[in-house]
Design an enzyme around this catalytic site. Structure first.
Site, mmCIF file in Angstrom:
data_model
loop_
_atom_site.group_PDB
_atom_site.id
_atom_site.type_symbol
_atom_site.label_atom_id
_atom_site.label_comp_id
_atom_site.label_asym_id
_atom_site.label_seq_id
_atom_site.Cartn_x
_atom_site.Cartn_y
_atom_site.Cartn_z
ATOM 1 N N THR A 1 -6.346 10.683 10.494
ATOM 2 C CA THR A 1 -5.316 11.648 10.111
ATOM 3 C C THR A 1 -5.348 11.820 8.593
ATOM 4 O O THR A 1 -5.655 10.872 7.872
ATOM 5 C CB THR A 1 -3.932 11.139 10.575
ATOM 6 O OG1 THR A 1 -3.976 10.971 11.989
ATOM 7 C CG2 THR A 1 -2.822 12.115 10.228
ATOM 8 N N THR B 1 0.832 -1.212 0.000
ATOM 9 C CA THR B 1 0.000 0.000 0.000
ATOM 10 C C THR B 1 0.869 1.266 0.000
ATOM 11 O O THR B 1 0.362 2.345 -0.261
ATOM 12 C CB THR B 1 -0.969 0.045 1.208
ATOM 13 O OG1 THR B 1 -0.206 -0.033 2.410
ATOM 14 C CG2 THR B 1 -1.961 -1.107 1.150
ATOM 15 N N GLY B 2 2.138 1.128 0.310
ATOM 16 C CA GLY B 2 3.063 2.269 0.258
ATOM 17 C C GLY B 2 3.568 2.462 -1.162
ATOM 18 O O GLY B 2 3.302 1.643 -2.047
ATOM 19 N N ARG C 1 -10.511 5.966 1.751
ATOM 20 C CA ARG C 1 -10.901 6.697 2.954
ATOM 21 C C ARG C 1 -11.644 7.967 2.580
ATOM 22 O O ARG C 1 -11.599 8.439 1.453
ATOM 23 C CB ARG C 1 -9.662 7.030 3.801
ATOM 24 C CG ARG C 1 -9.207 5.821 4.565
ATOM 25 C CD ARG C 1 -8.140 6.167 5.566
ATOM 26 N NE ARG C 1 -6.828 6.110 4.953
ATOM 27 C CZ ARG C 1 -5.696 6.067 5.667
ATOM 28 N NH1 ARG C 1 -5.737 6.102 6.981
ATOM 29 N NH2 ARG C 1 -4.531 5.987 5.071
ATOM 30 N N TYR D 1 6.550 -7.625 25.566
ATOM 31 C CA TYR D 1 8.000 -7.412 25.372
ATOM 32 C C TYR D 1 8.540 -6.397 26.373
ATOM 33 O O TYR D 1 9.684 -6.481 26.808
ATOM 34 C CB TYR D 1 8.314 -6.986 23.925
ATOM 35 C CG TYR D 1 8.691 -8.168 23.066
ATOM 36 C CD1 TYR D 1 7.744 -9.117 22.707
ATOM 37 C CD2 TYR D 1 10.006 -8.362 22.644
ATOM 38 C CE1 TYR D 1 8.091 -10.219 21.938
ATOM 39 C CE2 TYR D 1 10.365 -9.465 21.879
ATOM 40 C CZ TYR D 1 9.404 -10.388 21.529
ATOM 41 O OH TYR D 1 9.754 -11.484 20.784
ATOM 42 N N SER E 1 1.430 -1.397 7.921
ATOM 43 C CA SER E 1 0.102 -2.042 7.911
ATOM 44 C C SER E 1 -0.781 -1.360 6.878
ATOM 45 O O SER E 1 -0.707 -0.143 6.712
ATOM 46 C CB SER E 1 -0.599 -1.910 9.275
ATOM 47 O OG SER E 1 -1.894 -2.494 9.212
ATOM 48 N N TYR F 1 -8.277 -5.774 11.196
ATOM 49 C CA TYR F 1 -7.407 -4.654 11.558
ATOM 50 C C TYR F 1 -7.455 -4.416 13.071
ATOM 51 O O TYR F 1 -6.421 -4.340 13.731
ATOM 52 C CB TYR F 1 -7.863 -3.400 10.810
ATOM 53 C CG TYR F 1 -6.991 -2.183 11.012
ATOM 54 C CD1 TYR F 1 -5.687 -2.142 10.530
ATOM 55 C CD2 TYR F 1 -7.492 -1.051 11.658
ATOM 56 C CE1 TYR F 1 -4.901 -1.007 10.692
ATOM 57 C CE2 TYR F 1 -6.716 0.081 11.816
ATOM 58 C CZ TYR F 1 -5.416 0.101 11.334
ATOM 59 O OH TYR F 1 -4.652 1.231 11.500
ATOM 60 N N GLY G 1 11.238 -8.251 18.184
ATOM 61 C CA GLY G 1 12.428 -9.093 18.335
ATOM 62 C C GLY G 1 13.683 -8.350 17.925
ATOM 63 O O GLY G 1 14.726 -8.424 18.583
ATOM 64 N N TYR H 1 16.218 -8.893 8.963
ATOM 65 C CA TYR H 1 17.657 -8.901 9.206
ATOM 66 C C TYR H 1 18.195 -7.519 8.875
ATOM 67 O O TYR H 1 17.996 -7.015 7.766
ATOM 68 C CB TYR H 1 18.351 -9.962 8.336
ATOM 69 C CG TYR H 1 19.840 -9.949 8.527
ATOM 70 C CD1 TYR H 1 20.407 -10.502 9.679
ATOM 71 C CD2 TYR H 1 20.670 -9.350 7.583
ATOM 72 C CE1 TYR H 1 21.782 -10.464 9.870
ATOM 73 C CE2 TYR H 1 22.046 -9.317 7.771
ATOM 74 C CZ TYR H 1 22.592 -9.868 8.915
ATOM 75 O OH TYR H 1 23.942 -9.819 9.121
HETATM 76 N N1 UDP Z 1 -17.183 7.561 4.370
HETATM 77 C C1 UDP Z 1 -18.118 8.152 3.553
HETATM 78 N N2 UDP Z 1 -17.855 8.219 2.215
HETATM 79 C C2 UDP Z 1 -16.712 7.763 1.656
HETATM 80 C C3 UDP Z 1 -15.744 7.157 2.491
HETATM 81 C C4 UDP Z 1 -16.009 7.073 3.849
HETATM 82 O O1 UDP Z 1 -19.194 8.600 4.016
HETATM 83 O O2 UDP Z 1 -16.555 7.879 0.417
HETATM 84 C C5 UDP Z 1 -17.437 7.518 5.824
HETATM 85 C C6 UDP Z 1 -17.265 6.144 6.459
HETATM 86 O O3 UDP Z 1 -18.468 5.411 6.406
HETATM 87 C C7 UDP Z 1 -16.878 6.521 7.880
HETATM 88 C C8 UDP Z 1 -16.117 7.826 7.721
HETATM 89 O O4 UDP Z 1 -16.485 8.336 6.452
HETATM 90 O O5 UDP Z 1 -18.029 6.750 8.666
HETATM 91 C C9 UDP Z 1 -14.618 7.676 7.782
HETATM 92 O O6 UDP Z 1 -14.248 6.619 6.937
HETATM 93 P P1 UDP Z 1 -12.762 6.246 6.580
HETATM 94 O O7 UDP Z 1 -12.813 5.135 5.595
HETATM 95 O O8 UDP Z 1 -11.996 7.452 6.218
HETATM 96 O O9 UDP Z 1 -12.084 5.705 7.938
HETATM 97 P P2 UDP Z 1 -12.628 5.159 9.340
HETATM 98 O O10 UDP Z 1 -12.690 6.352 10.216
HETATM 99 O O11 UDP Z 1 -13.983 4.523 9.180
HETATM 100 O O12 UDP Z 1 -11.593 4.191 9.739
#
Ligand code: UDP
Length: 311
Positions: free
Chosen positions: A175, A35-36, A186, A159, A75, A145, A102, A62
């Site tokens: 964030t 994902t990076g 997101r 640890y 992640s 997750y 570790g 290593y």
């Molecule tokens: N969300 C939304 N439209 C989008 C993407 C996300 O309404 O296109 C909503 C999602 O249902 C959640 C909030 O925005 O309530 C934040 O979602 P995100 O996936 O950013 O991360 P989360 O805070 O859920 O881990």
């Protein structure tokens, strides 16, 4: 210090590379690039204090030479990513954290775990304080997750208690900022991308669920302060200014002048109804609080996304 940053080519990891280099440290970024992206660290190529290692931390790590600190940020981190990569998400949180711990033990390095507000699940107390144990569905789609990060916290404390490793745990709340992946699913990249294209913003459910958004530079500052502190137990870092997703959508449309309005889509399973960090502990122990408000931070984010979104 010589610092290893796992997930160093990701959104947060790459900003941490920048901050640690600016503080005068040597940085090794490790990432398997699932994902990076090397785009996030391309500007560091040729810097003699920086090194990139392509490696999956789920496999034995290593590394030659001394190490003073490990920041464990590897992640998948967006709900869409961890739904597509459920096994990898569980493995990096469990096996990856074990390997990184570790290594910390072998090198005598300080270890900082990137944990998450997701350990609180769909919280029944509000705002969330660090002593809340959470309300997580272990078998739901987000469980991969949430439970991986809860396991990672347990492993980190083991640890610390059993092996005496110097550990830190940050619980990161939502964030945002430059270098978020355009298609990570997101809410910030989705809304910004849609607004810049003049499309309706996809609001999931009735949009009454809340989030509290922290700008990346504030978060990175909180991480740095926690690393330098002596606090072993988890510390929330996030911006407590909370708003509904519907309000957020309206704000993005207003800032960008988008006429596309909004479109409703179904609410994902187990989507937390409310989320706001209680940052009393960070204020008291780290003298930290966020400085960048949503309007400022979103403007920076939109400016960064604009040339990357094809109209
Ligand atoms: N969300 C939304 N439209 C989008 C993407 C996300 O309404 O296109 C909503 C999602 O249902 C959640 C909030 O925005 O309530 C934040 O979602 P995100 O996936 O950013 O991360 P989360 O805070 O859920 O881990």
């Amino acid at each position: 210090m010589r610092i290893l940053i796992t997930g160093g080519a990701g959104f947060l990891g790459s900003h941490l590379c920048d901050r640690m280099l600016a503080e005068g440290h040597d940085v090794i970024a490790m990432d398997n690039l699932i994902t990076g992206s090397t785009d996030n660290i391309a500007h560091l190529a040729g810097n003699k204090h920086f090194q990139f290692v392509e490696h999956n931390v789920t496999d034995y790590i290593y590394l030659k030479g001394e190490l003073d600190a490990i920041l464990h940020f590897a992640s998948p981190a967006s709900p869409v990513d961890y739904l597509e990569l459920p096994i990898q998400t569980l493995k990096v949180g469990s096996l990856g954290t074990h390997n990184a711990l570790g290594l910390a033990m072998a090198k005598g390095a300080r270890f900082l775990l990137a944990s998450t507000s997701e350990v609180y699940g769909d919280p029944q107390i509000h705002p969330q304080t660090e002593d809340y144990w959470g309300h997580v569905n272990p078998i739901g789609p987000r469980g991969v997750y949430d439970e991986a990060k809860r396991f990672a916290e347990a492993m980190t404390m083991a640890y610390h208690r059993h092996h005496g490793v110097q550990t830190r745990i940050i619980r990161i709340f939502n964030t945002y900022g430059p270098r978020m992946r355009l298609n990570d699913g997101r809410v910030v990249p989705n809304f910004v991308k849609q607004a810049l294209k003049g499309e309706p913003l996809t609001v999931y459910g009735d949009g009454g669920q809340t989030r509290s958004f922290c700008y990346v530079s504030d978060l990175v500052d909180g991480i740095y302060r926690l690393l330098m502190s002596e606090e072993v137990e988890p510390v929330n870092i996030g911006n407590p200014s909370e708003l509904t997703i519907l309000q957020f959508a309206e704000q993005i449309n207003a800032i960008t002048g988008n006429q596309g309005g909004i479109r409703r889509e179904p609410l994902p399973v187990d989507d937390p109804k409310q989320r706001q960090p209680d940052i009393t502990k960070a204020r008291r122990l780290l003298g930290w609080e966020p400085k960048v408000d949503l309007a400022q931070g979103m403007q920076q984010t939109i400016d960064w996304f604009a040339p990357r979104v094809s109209k």
